[in-house]
Scaffold this active site. Structure first.
Site, short mmCIF file in Angstrom:
data_model
loop_
_atom_site.label_atom_id
_atom_site.label_comp_id
_atom_site.label_asym_id
_atom_site.label_seq_id
_atom_site.Cartn_x
_atom_site.Cartn_y
_atom_site.Cartn_z
N ALA A 180 0.85 -1.19 0.00
CA ALA A 180 0.00 0.00 0.00
C ALA A 180 0.89 1.24 0.00
O ALA A 180 2.02 1.21 0.51
CB ALA A 180 -0.90 -0.02 1.24
N GLY B 104 1.01 -5.06 1.33
CA GLY B 104 -0.15 -5.27 0.47
C GLY B 104 0.20 -5.92 -0.87
O GLY B 104 -0.64 -6.57 -1.48
N GLU C 87 0.06 -9.44 -0.12
CA GLU C 87 -1.33 -9.83 0.16
C GLU C 87 -2.12 -10.01 -1.14
O GLU C 87 -2.91 -10.94 -1.27
CB GLU C 87 -1.98 -8.77 1.06
CG GLU C 87 -1.38 -8.81 2.47
CD GLU C 87 -1.81 -7.65 3.34
OE1 GLU C 87 -1.46 -6.50 3.00
OE2 GLU C 87 -2.51 -7.88 4.33
N GLU D 71 4.77 -4.64 7.29
CA GLU D 71 4.01 -3.55 7.92
C GLU D 71 4.51 -3.21 9.32
O GLU D 71 4.50 -2.06 9.74
CB GLU D 71 2.51 -3.93 8.01
CG GLU D 71 1.79 -3.96 6.67
CD GLU D 71 1.83 -5.31 5.98
OE1 GLU D 71 2.67 -6.17 6.34
OE2 GLU D 71 1.02 -5.51 5.06
N1 CAA Z 1 4.56 3.33 -0.84
C1 CAA Z 1 4.94 4.46 -1.45
N2 CAA Z 1 6.18 4.64 -1.97
C2 CAA Z 1 7.04 3.60 -1.87
C3 CAA Z 1 6.70 2.39 -1.24
C4 CAA Z 1 5.39 2.27 -0.72
N3 CAA Z 1 4.95 1.14 -0.14
N4 CAA Z 1 7.79 1.57 -1.27
C5 CAA Z 1 8.75 2.25 -1.91
N5 CAA Z 1 8.31 3.48 -2.27
C6 CAA Z 1 9.04 4.55 -2.95
C7 CAA Z 1 10.12 5.14 -2.06
O1 CAA Z 1 9.55 6.10 -1.19
C8 CAA Z 1 11.06 5.73 -3.08
O2 CAA Z 1 10.48 6.94 -3.54
P1 CAA Z 1 11.38 8.28 -3.60
O3 CAA Z 1 12.41 7.97 -4.65
O4 CAA Z 1 10.39 9.31 -4.01
O5 CAA Z 1 11.96 8.46 -2.25
C9 CAA Z 1 10.97 4.73 -4.23
O6 CAA Z 1 9.77 3.99 -4.04
C10 CAA Z 1 12.11 3.72 -4.23
O7 CAA Z 1 12.17 3.10 -2.95
P2 CAA Z 1 13.49 3.03 -2.06
O8 CAA Z 1 14.37 4.23 -2.32
O9 CAA Z 1 13.07 2.79 -0.65
O10 CAA Z 1 14.18 1.74 -2.69
P3 CAA Z 1 15.20 0.74 -1.96
O11 CAA Z 1 15.74 -0.13 -3.03
O12 CAA Z 1 16.16 1.48 -1.10
O13 CAA Z 1 14.27 -0.16 -0.98
C11 CAA Z 1 12.31 -1.44 -0.40
C12 CAA Z 1 13.28 -1.00 -1.52
C13 CAA Z 1 13.02 -2.39 0.57
C14 CAA Z 1 11.17 -2.21 -1.09
C15 CAA Z 1 11.77 -0.20 0.35
O14 CAA Z 1 11.28 0.74 -0.61
C16 CAA Z 1 10.66 -0.48 1.31
O15 CAA Z 1 10.89 -1.01 2.39
N6 CAA Z 1 9.42 -0.10 0.95
C17 CAA Z 1 8.28 -0.22 1.83
C18 CAA Z 1 7.72 -1.62 1.87
C19 CAA Z 1 6.61 -1.74 2.90
O16 CAA Z 1 6.80 -1.58 4.07
N7 CAA Z 1 5.39 -2.04 2.41
C20 CAA Z 1 4.23 -2.17 3.25
C21 CAA Z 1 3.34 -0.98 3.07
S1 CAA Z 1 2.05 -0.93 4.23
C22 CAA Z 1 0.88 -2.00 3.60
O17 CAA Z 1 1.02 -2.57 2.54
C23 CAA Z 1 -0.33 -2.16 4.47
C24 CAA Z 1 -1.26 -3.21 4.04
O18 CAA Z 1 -1.24 -4.31 4.52
C25 CAA Z 1 -2.27 -2.93 3.05
#
Ligand code: CAA
Length: 262
Positions: free
Chosen positions: A68, A113, A116, A136
């Site tokens: 998400a 998500g 999921e 999460e």
């Molecule tokens: N939402 C929005 N933007 C996201 C994103 C997300 N879930 N994941 C990554 N991005 C964006 C980053 O903010 C970044 O944008 P900017 O360049 O504008 O800063 C871009 O994508 C690239 O990401 P990273 O620079 O972080 O890339 P990385 O290679 O260093 O790391 C990663 C990759 C490990 C996947 C890391 O991006 C990460 O941990 N992302 C979050 C994953 C996460 O926690 N997802 C769960 C979301 S909550 C959810 O899904 C709730 C639910 O159950 C419905």
């Protein structure tokens, strides 16, 4: 044809529809627009008689989907969180209730998500570069699109708690060993491997596939007696199809069947 902002939607002559999440700047994170676009494409693929199997994947090699949209969670109220949960669950339910097989081709990260949604699909094929996790907890949250439930049903409480509590990301081989993905294909030419596999499914009898999918999905949540009754009735319905007669004739005539979905 509807114009999409964040997905690419293609159909080929073998009956394969491919929905590609295409928001690479946010690692294909799901916001409302992405979810609604995927729902639109899924509904089109379901009603298009030529489509036999649907593939959901992400653009490039880095991400299937990072979950998400976290940026949209700043200042999120409980009511908005509830809406987000309902929307994601609608997507997951639509995939599960779709009358055609929906296959997740996990090309890179499938987190939160993203995992999921992949778990709502019928089969999961991972690239050897794929990485999966319910991350999460790392932002102080819990899964909200069925992760605590589908993950547990797929891999059991022990491993589900490990993933949900630690927020750790596992690689494709580990996911395969844990039963989270069906198979792992090389990253090189990944989508070609996927297409080859799903082309096999596209040749199977559509009504039999539809009823088998529904029985496996629904039967898992009711007691065995009810589930076996559902199976018996489904078996009777499949027996009424022209495709069964075609399958039996083809077997006896030692030729390949041509199923029509009738
Ligand atoms: N939402 C929005 N933007 C996201 C994103 C997300 N879930 N994941 C990554 N991005 C964006 C980053 O903010 C970044 O944008 P900017 O360049 O504008 O800063 C871009 O994508 C690239 O990401 P990273 O620079 O972080 O890339 P990385 O290679 O260093 O790391 C990663 C990759 C490990 C996947 C890391 O991006 C990460 O941990 N992302 C979050 C994953 C996460 O926690 N997802 C769960 C979301 S909550 C959810 O899904 C709730 C639910 O159950 C419905």
């Amino acid at each position: 044809m509807v114009e999409f902002k964040y997905i690419i939607y293609e159909k080929d002559e073998r009956g394969i529809a491919i929905i590609t999440l295409n928001r690479p700047e946010a690692l294909n994170a799901f916001d409302k627009v992405v979810i609604n676009e995927v729902l639109t494409a899924l509904k089109d693929a379901e009603k298009d008689e030529k489509v036999r199997v649907i593939v959901l994947t992400g653009t490039g090699e880095k991400a299937f989907s990072a979950g998400a949209d976290i940026k949209a969670m700043q200042g999120m109220t409980p009511l908005r969180a509830r809406e987000l949960s309902i929307l994601g669950n609608t997507l997951c339910r639509t995939i599960e209730d779709c009358g055609k097989p929906v296959i997740a081709a996990i090309n890179g990260y499938a987190l939160g998500g993203g995992l999921e949604v992949a778990m709502a699909c019928d089969l999961r094929i991972a690239s050897e570069k794929a990485r999966m996790g319910q991350t999460e907890i790392n932002i102080g949250l819990i899964p909200g699109w069925g992760g605590t439930q589908r993950l547990t049903r797929l891999i059991g409480k022990t491993r589900a708690k490990e993933l949900v509590f630690t927020g750790r990301i596992i690689d494709a081989r580990t996911a395969e060993q844990w039963g989270l993905v069906n198979m792992v294909f090389p990253a090189e030419g990944f989508m070609e491997h996927v297409r080859k596999f799903v082309a096999e499914l596209a040749e199977k009898a559509p009504v039999a596939l539809q009823i088998a999918k529904s029985l496996i999905n629904k039967g898992a949540d009711v007691d065995l007696e009810v589930a076996l009754t559902l199976e018996r009735e489904g078996f009777a319905v499949v027996a009424s199809t022209e495709d069964l007669q075609e399958g039996v004739s083809a077997f006896l005539e030692k030729r390949k069947p041509q199923f029509k979905g009738k």
